[in-house]
Design a protein around this motif. Structure first.
Motif, PDB file in Angstrom:
ATOM      1  N   LYS A 135     -15.682   3.423   1.253  1.00 44.41           N
ATOM      2  CA  LYS A 135     -14.602   4.248   0.710  1.00 44.41           C
ATOM      3  C   LYS A 135     -14.641   4.348  -0.806  1.00 44.41           C
ATOM      4  O   LYS A 135     -14.057   5.250  -1.398  1.00 44.41           O
ATOM      5  CB  LYS A 135     -13.240   3.735   1.175  1.00 44.41           C
ATOM      6  CG  LYS A 135     -12.667   2.563   0.402  1.00 44.41           C
ATOM      7  CD  LYS A 135     -11.328   2.153   0.974  1.00 44.41           C
ATOM      8  CE  LYS A 135     -10.706   0.994   0.223  1.00 44.41           C
ATOM      9  NZ  LYS A 135     -10.202   1.342  -1.079  1.00 44.41           N
ATOM     10  N   ASN A 136     -15.350   3.411  -1.460  1.00 45.79           N
ATOM     11  CA  ASN A 136     -15.433   3.439  -2.917  1.00 45.79           C
ATOM     12  C   ASN A 136     -16.611   4.254  -3.441  1.00 45.79           C
ATOM     13  O   ASN A 136     -16.715   4.488  -4.646  1.00 45.79           O
ATOM     14  CB  ASN A 136     -15.512   2.009  -3.458  1.00 45.79           C
ATOM     15  CG  ASN A 136     -14.163   1.327  -3.471  1.00 45.79           C
ATOM     16  OD1 ASN A 136     -13.229   1.803  -4.095  1.00 45.79           O
ATOM     17  ND2 ASN A 136     -14.050   0.221  -2.763  1.00 45.79           N
ATOM     18  N   MET A 176     -14.805  -0.991   3.248  1.00 43.16           N
ATOM     19  CA  MET A 176     -14.262  -1.044   1.894  1.00 43.16           C
ATOM     20  C   MET A 176     -15.293  -0.614   0.862  1.00 43.16           C
ATOM     21  O   MET A 176     -14.938  -0.086  -0.198  1.00 43.16           O
ATOM     22  CB  MET A 176     -13.725  -2.437   1.573  1.00 43.16           C
ATOM     23  CG  MET A 176     -14.765  -3.534   1.512  1.00 43.16           C
ATOM     24  SD  MET A 176     -13.977  -5.125   1.188  1.00 43.16           S
ATOM     25  CE  MET A 176     -15.423  -6.185   1.072  1.00 43.16           C
ATOM     26  N   LYS A 205       0.829  -1.206   0.000  1.00 43.99           N
ATOM     27  CA  LYS A 205       0.000   0.000   0.000  1.00 43.99           C
ATOM     28  C   LYS A 205       0.862   1.253   0.000  1.00 43.99           C
ATOM     29  O   LYS A 205       0.581   2.222  -0.708  1.00 43.99           O
ATOM     30  CB  LYS A 205      -0.931   0.007   1.213  1.00 43.99           C
ATOM     31  CG  LYS A 205      -2.045  -1.019   1.156  1.00 43.99           C
ATOM     32  CD  LYS A 205      -2.904  -0.945   2.408  1.00 43.99           C
ATOM     33  CE  LYS A 205      -3.994  -2.011   2.392  1.00 43.99           C
ATOM     34  NZ  LYS A 205      -4.826  -1.971   3.614  1.00 43.99           N
ATOM     35  N   ASN A 222      -4.589   2.606  -8.559  1.00 48.42           N
ATOM     36  CA  ASN A 222      -5.196   1.589  -7.717  1.00 48.42           C
ATOM     37  C   ASN A 222      -4.382   0.306  -7.784  1.00 48.42           C
ATOM     38  O   ASN A 222      -3.452   0.193  -8.595  1.00 48.42           O
ATOM     39  CB  ASN A 222      -6.647   1.308  -8.135  1.00 48.42           C
ATOM     40  CG  ASN A 222      -7.636   2.185  -7.383  1.00 48.42           C
ATOM     41  OD1 ASN A 222      -7.641   2.225  -6.162  1.00 48.42           O
ATOM     42  ND2 ASN A 222      -8.466   2.908  -8.118  1.00 48.42           N
ATOM     43  N   TRP A 251     -13.041  -9.858  -4.030  1.00 51.78           N
ATOM     44  CA  TRP A 251     -12.674  -8.445  -4.133  1.00 51.78           C
ATOM     45  C   TRP A 251     -12.090  -7.950  -2.820  1.00 51.78           C
ATOM     46  O   TRP A 251     -12.606  -8.284  -1.750  1.00 51.78           O
ATOM     47  CB  TRP A 251     -13.959  -7.684  -4.477  1.00 51.78           C
ATOM     48  CG  TRP A 251     -13.886  -6.216  -4.578  1.00 51.78           C
ATOM     49  CD1 TRP A 251     -13.074  -5.470  -5.378  1.00 51.78           C
ATOM     50  CD2 TRP A 251     -14.729  -5.290  -3.884  1.00 51.78           C
ATOM     51  NE1 TRP A 251     -13.360  -4.133  -5.229  1.00 51.78           N
ATOM     52  CE2 TRP A 251     -14.364  -3.991  -4.317  1.00 51.78           C
ATOM     53  CE3 TRP A 251     -15.747  -5.429  -2.956  1.00 51.78           C
ATOM     54  CZ2 TRP A 251     -14.984  -2.847  -3.846  1.00 51.78           C
ATOM     55  CZ3 TRP A 251     -16.367  -4.283  -2.480  1.00 51.78           C
ATOM     56  CH2 TRP A 251     -15.978  -3.010  -2.926  1.00 51.78           C
ATOM     57  N   ASP A 252     -10.995  -7.164  -2.911  1.00 55.58           N
ATOM     58  CA  ASP A 252     -10.385  -6.677  -1.668  1.00 55.58           C
ATOM     59  C   ASP A 252     -10.746  -5.231  -1.346  1.00 55.58           C
ATOM     60  O   ASP A 252     -10.286  -4.685  -0.362  1.00 55.58           O
ATOM     61  CB  ASP A 252      -8.858  -6.833  -1.726  1.00 55.58           C
ATOM     62  CG  ASP A 252      -8.194  -5.805  -2.622  1.00 55.58           C
ATOM     63  OD1 ASP A 252      -8.910  -5.147  -3.422  1.00 55.58           O
ATOM     64  OD2 ASP A 252      -6.973  -5.657  -2.540  1.00 55.58           O
ATOM     65  N   GLY A 253     -11.589  -4.603  -2.178  1.00 51.38           N
ATOM     66  CA  GLY A 253     -12.052  -3.248  -1.872  1.00 51.38           C
ATOM     67  C   GLY A 253     -11.085  -2.148  -2.233  1.00 51.38           C
ATOM     68  O   GLY A 253     -11.318  -0.985  -1.918  1.00 51.38           O
ATOM     69  N   SER A 254      -9.992  -2.458  -2.928  1.00 48.89           N
ATOM     70  CA  SER A 254      -9.005  -1.418  -3.244  1.00 48.89           C
ATOM     71  C   SER A 254      -9.471  -0.480  -4.341  1.00 48.89           C
ATOM     72  O   SER A 254      -8.907   0.587  -4.524  1.00 48.89           O
ATOM     73  CB  SER A 254      -7.677  -2.056  -3.652  1.00 48.89           C
ATOM     74  OG  SER A 254      -7.848  -2.887  -4.787  1.00 48.89           O
TER      75      SER A 254
END
Length: 285
Positions: free
Chosen positions: A259-260, A256, A89, A99, A168-171
């Motif tokens: 934040k998106n 997560m 990160k 991203n 999905w990791d939410g990044s």
């Protein structure tokens, strides 16, 4: 300098496996150590692409670049004995990449090892920057990564195929198909300008398809509530953003997801995680 680095590649790779990298040119230095799931990096004036090339080779991580333009500005960063997830990160942030997506695989001893890293940047196209065994590769199509955390949805209804392995990791937001439904603006007691309608449409694009129609109606109702609270005359993008946030909180969406959600117009252009059609139920493809 390119010719020098190319000819010196075998030596650099060898030194990286020993846990350090010598001064490459003038003020450029790079050292990477990866032990017991902890990563240490000491980089001075290193280009982002060179940094991730070294990371992939040293840590035996497959790295896929989505986009063809790495930031050219050299970076400097130093940290020691940092969990690899947090370390990546930090590297992504300092290199100004848009991203990322991390793929962990379980080892026999039960630990999780970072096996694949998708990087999203400017430009078009995809290429394998480093193969898992640490060798540079020719450009090939990349497949969506699988992550430890499965997508979560507003009310438990799933958009995903039963046999889908997509996680999905939410990044970053997921690149769902565009929303083709109709937002019931006519039920609103307020006027909606073009910007607020565009913001609403693109917000719905990142919502799982199974709950979009419900979300569309709820957004209009909630926007009216917020406009009434503010004594506003017109629905604006910031009201839409607040309404989406309020609805997500009411549904107890995880951090997560929160934040998106876009907060402003420029958030609508963020890079999205690719999603193959077969991962969705047929009616949502």
């Amino acid at each position: 300098m390119f010719t020098l680095l190319k000819s010196a590649t075998p030596l650099i790779v060898f030194l990286l496996t020993m846990g350090f990298c010598p001064e490459v040119s003038g003020q450029e230095t790079l050292a990477i150590v990866y032990e017991k799931e902890l990563l240490s990096v000491d980089a001075v004036n290193v280009k982002p692409e060179d940094l991730f090339l070294a990371l992939g080779r040293q840590c035996k991580i497959e790295i896929i670049a989505h986009g063809d333009v790495f930031p050219d500005q050299p970076v400097s960063i130093s940290f020691k004995d940092t969990p690899v997830k947090d370390a990546v990160k930090r590297l992504v942030r300092v290199c100004a990449l848009k991203n990322y997506l991390m793929d962990f695989k379980k080892e026999k001893n039960g630990t999780a090892r970072l096996a694949k890293l998708d990087l999203f940047m400017a430009g078009a196209g995809e290429r394998v920057l480093v193969r898992a065994e640490g060798k540079p590769a020719e450009p090939v199509p990349a497949q969506p990564s699988q992550q430890p955390a499965a997508p979560q949805e507003m009310d438990g209804r799933s958009s995903f195929s039963k046999n889908s392995g997509f996680q999905w990791d939410g990044s970053a937001p997921i690149n769902f198909p565009e929303y083709a439904g109709a937002v019931p603006y006519e039920t609103s007691k307020y006027s909606w300008n073009d910007d607020s309608k565009t913001f609403t449409k693109k917000t719905l694009d990142i919502i799982p398809p199974a709950v979009r129609d419900m979300m569309a109606g709820s957004l209009v109702t909630t926007c009216d509530e917020i406009a009434r609270e503010r004594n506003a005359q017109t629905i604006t993008p910031d009201i839409v953003a607040e309404a989406a946030d309020r609805l997500a909180r009411q549904a107890n969406m995880p951090p997560m997801v929160m934040k998106n959600l876009p907060k402003r117009m420029e958030d609508l252009d963020r890079q999205k995680i690719p999603l193959a059609p077969e991962h969705l139920k047929e009616q949502y493809r």
